[in-house]
Design an enzyme around this catalytic site. Structure first.
Site, PDB file in Angstrom:
ATOM      1  N   TYR A  94       0.809  -1.217   0.000  1.00 37.84           N
ATOM      2  CA  TYR A  94       0.000   0.000   0.000  1.00 37.84           C
ATOM      3  C   TYR A  94       0.844   1.270   0.000  1.00 37.84           C
ATOM      4  CZ  TYR A  94      -4.275   2.662   0.869  1.00 37.84           C
ATOM      5  OH  TYR A  94      -5.329   3.516   0.762  1.00 37.84           O
ATOM      6  N   TRP A 125       3.021   2.842   2.128  1.00 39.44           N
ATOM      7  CA  TRP A 125       3.314   3.732   3.241  1.00 39.44           C
ATOM      8  C   TRP A 125       4.438   3.226   4.151  1.00 39.44           C
ATOM      9  CZ3 TRP A 125       1.500   8.563   4.338  1.00 39.44           C
ATOM     10  CH2 TRP A 125       0.386   9.015   3.631  1.00 39.44           C
TER      11      TRP A 125
END
Length: 765
Positions: free
Chosen positions: A110, A112
């Site tokens: 994702y 991050w």
């Protein structure tokens, strides 16, 4: 490893760090006026017991081979060598890609995991799959803004121009009369930004604007969504009803002839169709203040007076991420833009529309004249994709049709999922359903720093270094500082960075040159820095060479003050600068969307009743918003995050009347439940939350008492046990994780201990 302070950066702030006698000392960047306390999460993270020290294989997968397995999340692990891990992983990827094709591989992650631009896990895993097997099934959009990222291109042409290049905080502080925020401007959100954030300036600009005379109005179920510095007004609204309120404001403006008809005629299309809807031309239902009051809980008189307060003023309308993370989340995003247009504000200094202003530290900032380049990901030869929040649907329903942005698509049949740098058991909804979905896979491979819930469901776990254990370059297009991210400590145990892992696997697959291009990690940093340096030279910007930059630790780049340019250019010269929409104008009515013929997102914005409404079984709303003590679920075991829990559990907040009627007191353990499961949380009682609403932030690591239960009990307080896993609409298929309905009661039994940070059973051979 070192006693000399080193520069580093994170998504929540830049800092220097020194490790001395095994004690990590973190000092915020000296130029940051409002450093984030999340930096303290690093202080105990390097050698925490939940870190993963060696490659692991799940016992059931090793003994029985690949295939669906209900033991994922509830199995033992066997420690293996890197040599064994490389052999198992490369062999399984080859088997799946050869037998079923790359369209059977899902590239998760994702994005991050690190602020570093090279060790960006999402880019690394995608580059690896593209260069070794020819591609992968991808996901599009994000959990944060899935609905907005699809609707905004249809109605205004470009999401990034409205969000990341929107009206700046500096401009707001100088020109705005009224800032009306739907969903608030919580500083806990703007303390983070992907790629890094060296200067947290939102608090200062809000304070400056308020002192100059800006009126701040926050429409939210939570008073805390507006900073104290705003000295503003809290309008408490029932969750998920903002669209009804905005429609009523538009009705009042139109009825009183306060709408800017010249602006609407010149720069917009479809106002007449929306007015007909507001006046009930087709169904006889007036969308006036009285109608909205019964839906949203704000009095008709206050709705009418609010419209009057906006008329004739320089007004900024902002809509938070939170509003579109719900059923029909496209509607308030669309209507916020329409309200701004009806007031004639887009393109004026300090006026207009700001999607997600305050939702991330990127928004409301200036852009760098030159940015640090991203790692090339190569070409993906697989065309299949899913909206990111439809992960469980894909794994549970291969081959089933779904609607997305006017298309009818089919879910691919995924055999292998590869996750690096992400934890879907944080951001996905209905975690019991997600577990069932992951159990359908042949194989789940995960790179992880620590034993997150996702790692505990993996078949093969590859221990990854954390950001403090590797070197990188940290920077973002909206942050004027670029940082050398110098390693602070040696890798934990046998952990390796993602690039090293993928390079070795690519070598075994005969694709090393395609993946590495003959470069080490340091040589990639030098290569990317040189690309930036060449762009700077073309614009007569002087920057040091890489070696000088690495020694200094940081540099400052010039910025452009061009926020809000999309709508400003339209206003100044619509013939020369039309919007990238079919009409070249703001689309209050979209013929494109109307032609999709999806009932849950028609051609102009409307009010659509959500299915998630309080009833006798679940009488309270639950707001599952972003946490203040961490980014998503990262470093939930960190010092600051743990210090803000109670009895080791996440804290829920509820109104005094809701607590009193249920016999719940401050400090109690409460059980929050609905048909999907239950969670335990510690209790805080506050008048800063609307009666009838519970707030439980996301981010607590999933900790089920019985991992295989159909309706699990999370001991730690993860609200996504309870949230609904459906799309926002057929248009965007975004995440609906912000709002659900629940019951709450005092937990009368002895509360079980939280075990989220206890590693699973590991067997050593």
């Amino acid at each position: 490893m070192t006693v000399k302070p080193t520069t580093h950066s994170s998504h929540w702030g830049a800092f220097t760090a020194v490790l001395h006698d095994d004690k990590l000392v973190v000092t915020p960047f000296a130029g940051d006026p409002d450093p984030s306390p999340i930096l303290k999460n690093f202080e105990n993270a390097l050698d925490h017991k939940v870190r993963i020290a060696t490659p692991m294989v799940r016992r059931g997968w090793l003994e029985n081979g690949p295939g669906p397995d209900d033991r994922r999340g509830d199995d033992e692990y066997i420690a293996i060598s890197w040599e064994e891990a490389y052999a198992l992983v490369s062999g399984e990827l080859s088997r799946v890609a050869t037998t079923h094709g790359p369209e059977s591989v899902f590239g998760g992650s994702y994005g991050w995991s690190s602020a570093g631009r090279f060790h960006h896990a999402q880019s690394q895993v995608h580059r690896f799959l593209n260069t070794t097997i020819g591609g992968y099934v991808r996901s599009v959009n994000s959990y944060s803004s899935g609905a907005a990222s699809v609707i905004l291109p249809h109605i205004v042409g470009d999401m990034n121009e409205i969000a990341r290049r929107g009206v700046s905080w500096e401009e707001i502080s100088e020109h705005t009369d009224v800032l009306l925020s739907f969903g608030g401007l919580a500083l806990k959100n703007s303390q983070v930004a992907s790629g890094g954030l060296s200067e947290h300036t939102e608090r200062g600009f809000i304070d400056k604007a308020a002192k100059r005379g800006t009126t701040f109005i926050s429409v939210s179920p939570l008073e805390s969504d507006l900073p104290d510095e705003a000295r503003g007004e809290w309008l408490a609204i029932k969750p998920g009803t903002d669209a009804a309120l905005i429609l009523a404001l538009l009705h009042v403006l139109n009825a009183n002839q306060w709408s800017d008809e010249d602006f609407l005629a010149r720069y917009c299309v479809g106002w007449d169709k929306l007015v007909a809807y507001l006046c009930g031309a087709e169904d006889g239902q007036m969308r006036d203040a009285q109608w909205a009051s019964e839906i949203c809980g704000i009095s008709a008189a206050r709705i009418e007076s609010l419209a009057a307060e906006l008329y004739g003023k320089r007004v900024m309308i902002s809509v938070a991420h939170a509003l579109q993370r719900a059923e029909h989340g496209e509607q308030p995003v669309w209507l916020g833009l329409v309200l701004s247009a009806a007031l004639g504000q887009p393109g004026l200094p300090g006026g207009g529309y700001g999607y997600a202003l305050g939702a991330l530290g990127h928004y409301g900032k200036h852009h760098n004249q030159v940015s640090f380049p991203a790692l090339p990901q190569g070409k993906n030869g697989v065309k299949d994709f899913i909206p990111v929040a439809r992960l469980s649907d894909m794994l549970l329903n291969p081959g089933e049709e779904f609607r997305y942005n006017g298309q009818t698509l089919r879910y691919p049949h995924i055999k292998l999922a590869w996750w690096a740098g992400g934890n879907p058991f944080h951001h996905h909804q209905d975690l019991a359903r997600l577990r069932r979905a992951f159990n359908q896979l042949d194989t789940l491979i995960v790179h992880e720093v620590a034993w997150t819930a996702t790692a505990r469901h993996a078949d093969i776990v590859l221990p990854a270094t954390m950001t403090l254990e590797r070197e990188d370059v940290g920077g973002a297009p909206t942050d004027r500082h670029l940082f050398a991210m110098q390693p602070v400590a040696k890798p934990f145990g046998e952990a390796k960075d993602d690039y090293s892992i993928f390079a070795e696997l690519a070598k075994r697959l005969g694709r090393e040159e395609a993946f590495t291009e003959g470069r080490t990690a340091r040589e990639w940093l030098q290569h990317l820095y040189q690309q930036m340096q060449e762009k700077c030279e073309q614009q007569n910007i002087s920057v040091p060479n890489f070696e000088q930059f690495w020694e200094i630790g940081q540099l400052q780049l010039p910025q452009l003050k061009d926020g809000g340019r999309l709508l400003r250019n339209l206003r100044n010269d619509p013939d020369r600068y039309p919007l990238p929409t079919p009409s070249g104008k703001i689309e209050i009515f979209s013929q494109t969307i109307a032609d999709f013929n999806d009932a849950d997102c028609p051609g102009h914005p409307v009010w659509l009743e959500p299915t998630q409404k309080p009833d006798s079984q679940n009488p309270l709303y639950l707001i599952a918003n972003q946490p203040a003590t961490k980014l998503h679920s990262q470093l939930d075991y960190g010092k600051h995050s743990v210090s803000q829990k109670l009895d080791g559990r996440e804290i829920c907040r509820l109104h005094p009347q809701d607590a009193l009627s249920r016999g719940i007191k401050v400090g109690d353990t409460a059980i929050i439940s609905n048909s999907r499961g239950a969670v335990l949380a510690s209790v805080e009682i506050s008048k800063q939350i609307m009666q009838g609403v519970i707030q439980l932030p996301t981010g607590a690591w999933y900790d089920p008492q019985d991992a295989r239960a159909a309706h699990p009990l999370c001991r730690h307080g993860n609200p996504n046990v309870l949230t609904l896993d459906v799309g926002t609409s057929s248009l965007a298929q975004g995440c609906c994780g912000q709002i659900t309905t629940v019951n709450i009661a005092r937990f009368e039994d002895v509360a079980p201990a939280v075990r989220a940070f206890e590693p699973p059973v590991v067997l050593y051979r």
